[in-house]
Design a protein around this motif. Structure first.
Motif, mmCIF file in Angstrom:
data_model
loop_
_atom_site.group_PDB
_atom_site.id
_atom_site.type_symbol
_atom_site.label_atom_id
_atom_site.label_comp_id
_atom_site.label_asym_id
_atom_site.label_seq_id
_atom_site.Cartn_x
_atom_site.Cartn_y
_atom_site.Cartn_z
ATOM 1 N N ALA A 166 0.748 -1.224 -0.164
ATOM 2 C CA ALA A 166 -0.167 0.041 0.091
ATOM 3 C C ALA A 166 0.993 0.962 0.049
ATOM 4 O O ALA A 166 1.661 1.548 0.803
ATOM 5 C CB ALA A 166 -1.107 0.001 1.202
ATOM 6 N N LEU A 167 0.584 2.106 -0.859
ATOM 7 C CA LEU A 167 1.261 3.421 -0.902
ATOM 8 C C LEU A 167 0.949 4.400 0.414
ATOM 9 O O LEU A 167 -0.146 4.243 0.891
ATOM 10 C CB LEU A 167 1.103 4.030 -2.136
ATOM 11 N N ARG A 168 1.885 5.175 0.667
ATOM 12 C CA ARG A 168 1.303 6.086 1.606
ATOM 13 C C ARG A 168 1.673 7.746 1.008
ATOM 14 O O ARG A 168 2.636 8.052 0.129
ATOM 15 C CB ARG A 168 2.834 6.086 2.732
ATOM 16 N N HIS A 169 0.420 8.231 1.089
ATOM 17 C CA HIS A 169 0.420 9.706 0.471
ATOM 18 C C HIS A 169 1.380 10.535 1.497
ATOM 19 O O HIS A 169 1.202 10.644 2.677
ATOM 20 C CB HIS A 169 -0.969 10.171 0.361
ATOM 21 N N PRO A 170 2.488 11.410 0.961
ATOM 22 C CA PRO A 170 3.114 12.136 1.732
ATOM 23 C C PRO A 170 2.277 13.297 2.282
ATOM 24 O O PRO A 170 1.223 13.874 1.698
ATOM 25 C CB PRO A 170 3.883 12.968 0.649
ATOM 26 N N GLY A 171 2.563 13.707 3.539
ATOM 27 C CA GLY A 171 2.000 15.028 4.081
ATOM 28 C C GLY A 171 1.009 14.576 5.207
ATOM 29 O O GLY A 171 0.279 15.339 6.023
ATOM 30 N N PHE A 172 0.691 13.295 5.416
ATOM 31 C CA PHE A 172 -0.410 12.758 6.500
ATOM 32 C C PHE A 172 0.410 12.483 7.950
ATOM 33 O O PHE A 172 -0.423 12.600 8.914
ATOM 34 C CB PHE A 172 -1.116 11.608 6.149
ATOM 35 N N GLU A 173 1.515 12.412 7.916
ATOM 36 C CA GLU A 173 2.390 12.319 9.345
ATOM 37 C C GLU A 173 3.146 13.426 9.559
ATOM 38 O O GLU A 173 3.487 14.458 8.780
ATOM 39 C CB GLU A 173 3.238 11.119 9.071
ATOM 40 N N PRO A 174 3.307 13.798 10.964
ATOM 41 C CA PRO A 174 3.909 14.841 11.362
ATOM 42 C C PRO A 174 5.550 15.104 10.640
ATOM 43 O O PRO A 174 5.999 13.979 10.261
ATOM 44 C CB PRO A 174 4.132 14.689 13.001
ATOM 45 N N ARG A 175 5.697 16.355 10.502
ATOM 46 C CA ARG A 175 6.948 16.489 9.802
ATOM 47 C C ARG A 175 7.049 16.384 8.316
ATOM 48 O O ARG A 175 8.111 16.503 7.803
ATOM 49 C CB ARG A 175 8.154 16.136 10.475
#
Length: 250
Positions: A166-175
């Motif tokens: 599963a891909l992870r979309h950037p910007g959803f996690e802190p920093r």
């Protein structure tokens, strides 16, 4: 829904554990007050187990847990957090207002453009390993509560048959920086797909708005001469379909 929303307000394991302890302690205290009458004096509650007070050792230990939980990070003011306000808007049927709130907040986040996309590329999360089938790379939806966890059951069902990530979309996690443009997002996700499928052409799958990302990434890869084997769209709106106004498709 409530359990996943907790993760939005308490993003680290330590903060989430402290909040769950606080809620458990508050519930246990309320149940005890209703069943046993008034709580014992503070001095009696703080006596160590086996001091002759006639108390249950486990009951003597629970106040210590309460004292730690009350000081949990974010316990105060959680009702005014961004996540809480977003959930309140959705509960009132004001989904569009909730999305507007997140959109405005996103304008204050760091961003990356197409040239910075390689550095913002995130490694996909493995959901199933092994198998002779073509690799399946899944794109989650784009809501605040979406993520690779959406494909845990799919991966479990295909375990041993084909690798699933599963891909992870950037910007959803802190920093993590947000993509400044659609091109930046597609560039980052295309790089993630290339890195995860070096052994052959993958199948791209996207759910809900994640289908838009999967389709855009497939177009990018095709233009580079590396088209995926197939694209699967699950419950994906046509691009011209409005999604606001309080309606959420599932």
């Amino acid at each position: 829904m409530i359990a996943r929303a907790l993760l939005f307000d308490f993003p680290t394991p330590r903060e989430l554990a402290a909040e769950l302890m606080r809620r458990y302690a508050a519930e246990a205290l309320a149940v005890g007050a209703a069943s046993d009458g008034p709580a014992p004096p503070a001095g009696a509650r703080n006596r160590p187990a086996g001091d002759g007070a006639g108390g249950d050792p486990q009951a003597d230990a629970r106040p210590g847990v309460r004292a730690q939980a009350v000081d949990a990070p974010h316990a105060e003011g959680a009702a005014d957090s961004l996540g809480a306000l977003f959930r309140t808007a959705c509960a009132r049927g004001q989904n569009w207002d909730g999305m507007a709130l997140l959109t405005i907040a996103a304008r204050l986040r760091p961003v990356f453009d197409g040239t910075g996309a390689p550095g913002a590329t995130l490694e996909p999360v493995m959901r199933a390993a092994g198998g002779a089938g073509v690799r399946l790379l899944c794109s989650p939806a784009l809501s605040a509560l979406s993520g690779p966890q959406e494909y845990a059951r799919l991966g479990a069902g295909l375990r041993g048959l084909r690798p699933v990530s599963a891909l992870r979309h950037p910007g959803f996690e802190p920093r993590e920086a947000l993509p400044a443009t659609l091109d930046a997002l597609v560039t980052a996700q295309a790089a993630a797909v290339r890195a995860a499928s070096a052994e052959g052409r993958p199948v791209l799958l996207g759910r809900s708005a994640g289908g838009w990302v999967a389709h855009a990434v497939a177009e990018r890869l095709e233009s580079e001469g590396a088209a995926p084997a197939a694209v699967v769209l699950v419950d994906t709106y046509p691009p011209s379909t409005p999604t606001g106004g309080g309606h959420t498709r599932r």
